[in-house]
Design an enzyme around this catalytic site. Structure first.
Site, PDB file in Angstrom:
ATOM      1  N   HIS A   1       3.605  30.610 105.968  1.00  0.00           N
ATOM      2  CA  HIS A   1       3.031  31.938 106.209  1.00  0.00           C
ATOM      3  C   HIS A   1       1.877  32.238 105.271  1.00  0.00           C
ATOM      4  O   HIS A   1       1.657  31.547 104.278  1.00  0.00           O
ATOM      5  CB  HIS A   1       4.104  33.030 106.118  1.00  0.00           C
ATOM      6  CG  HIS A   1       4.572  33.305 104.714  1.00  0.00           C
ATOM      7  ND1 HIS A   1       5.623  32.628 104.135  1.00  0.00           N
ATOM      8  CD2 HIS A   1       4.129  34.177 103.772  1.00  0.00           C
ATOM      9  CE1 HIS A   1       5.817  33.077 102.900  1.00  0.00           C
ATOM     10  NE2 HIS A   1       4.908  34.012 102.645  1.00  0.00           N
TER      11      HIS A   1
ATOM     12  N   HIS B   1      -0.500  42.554 100.415  1.00  0.00           N
ATOM     13  CA  HIS B   1       0.904  42.233 100.130  1.00  0.00           C
ATOM     14  C   HIS B   1       1.293  42.704  98.734  1.00  0.00           C
ATOM     15  O   HIS B   1       2.434  43.075  98.501  1.00  0.00           O
ATOM     16  CB  HIS B   1       1.097  40.719 100.276  1.00  0.00           C
ATOM     17  CG  HIS B   1       2.482  40.231  99.985  1.00  0.00           C
ATOM     18  ND1 HIS B   1       3.614  40.868 100.452  1.00  0.00           N
ATOM     19  CD2 HIS B   1       2.927  39.144  99.280  1.00  0.00           C
ATOM     20  CE1 HIS B   1       4.681  40.198 100.046  1.00  0.00           C
ATOM     21  NE2 HIS B   1       4.293  39.164  99.330  1.00  0.00           N
TER      22      HIS B   1
ATOM     23  N   HIS C   1       0.688  36.136  92.513  1.00  0.00           N
ATOM     24  CA  HIS C   1       0.491  37.243  93.465  1.00  0.00           C
ATOM     25  C   HIS C   1      -0.337  38.352  92.816  1.00  0.00           C
ATOM     26  O   HIS C   1      -1.293  38.872  93.406  1.00  0.00           O
ATOM     27  CB  HIS C   1       1.837  37.820  93.905  1.00  0.00           C
ATOM     28  CG  HIS C   1       2.594  36.997  94.902  1.00  0.00           C
ATOM     29  ND1 HIS C   1       3.291  35.878  94.556  1.00  0.00           N
ATOM     30  CD2 HIS C   1       2.769  37.143  96.244  1.00  0.00           C
ATOM     31  CE1 HIS C   1       3.876  35.361  95.642  1.00  0.00           C
ATOM     32  NE2 HIS C   1       3.567  36.107  96.683  1.00  0.00           N
TER      33      HIS C   1
HETATM   34 MN    MN Z   1       4.585  35.677 101.165  1.00  0.00          MN
END
Ligand code: MN
Length: 257
Positions: free
Chosen positions: A74, A80, A207
């Protein structure tokens, strides 16, 4: 005079270029990242038949699927992460399609990960790769080859009493990749941060840093062992989910056979 695209399809037909599928099968058995129970979890995939050439649809077969956006192979969009929430064009439907395609830089850390499941990629590893293969170009997909995709069953998530153990990136490596202005980073593990990264500072640093800089992530890739260190291009286009934070996708690499 043939254009580059004419030559491209001719070389695909001749087999001098090959397509490598970097995508894992997607189904009810696809592993999903686990979070501490205080947080909401993402559901794995369920698939339910609508009809199968039967009285519910005599000439057709189709299914209903339900899954978290971040299931299997993905794409992670900048939105996100909280650090990317206010960026322009940060969702799966607003990212310009041009930004789904780029040259691949494949960094092989298989040996290090075999010795240490908590291995973290550092700037030194990236700089060593650049000495051998040249600078990471602007707009590259940087793919971390760990062979983690070859792990079966519970060894893939590799959860111990103290949480999951899987390789990832040191925050300084993510910062260097931002400085290189990459498209994003791709990994073979369930997410683009190390298994233990929830306890890092900041938590889930890849992230935090990459999405804060408008960069993307690709998780649960496979077949990176079929790619050269340079010379492949990767096409990684998520579903155009309105406001989507990510999406399962088919990741294709094209490289000399
Ligand atoms: Mn992810």
């Amino acid at each position: 005079m043939p254009s580059v695209l004419t030559q491209f399809v001719a070389e695909l037909a001749a087999g001098t270029l090959k397509v490598v599928d970097l995508t894992q099968p997607l189904g009810p058995d696809t592993p999903v990242i686990g979070l501490p129970p205080i947080f909401a979890s993402s559901p794995g995939m369920t698939i339910e038949q609508i009809s199968h050439y039967d009285d519910k649809g005599p000439a057709w077969y189709w299914n209903t699927i339900r899954l978290g956006e971040h299931t299997g192979t993905h794409f992670d969009a900048p939105v996100h992460w909280v650090t990317g929430k206010d960026l322009a064009d940060n969702t799966t439907d607003t990212i310009p399609a041009r930004r789904f395609i780029g040259p691949a830089c494949v960094i092989d850390v298989v040996q290090q990960c075999a010795e240490n499941p908590d291995f973290l990629l550092t700037p030194e590893h990236i700089q060593d790769w650049e000495l051998a293969h040249g600078p990471i170009p602007t707009g590259a997909w940087v793919l971390m080859r760990t062979d983690w995709s070859k792990r079966q069953g519970a060894n893939f998530l590799n959860v111990g009493e103290d949480g999951p153990h899987a390789p990832g990136l040191h925050r300084a490596a993510s910062e260097l990749l931002v400085a290189r202005d990459v498209l994003g980073v791709g990994v073979e593990t369930v997410g683009t941060d190390a298994g233990q990264a929830g306890s890092f500072e900041p938590p889930f640093p890849n992230h935090h840093i990459m999405h804060g800089a408008g960069k993307f992530g690709l998780a649960s890739l496979c077949n990176l062992d079929q790619l050269p260190p340079t010379g492949a291009i990767v096409i990684a286009a998520p579903l155009k989910i309105v406001g989507g934070s990510g999406s399962p996708l088919r990741v294709l690499a094209i490289c000399p056979a």
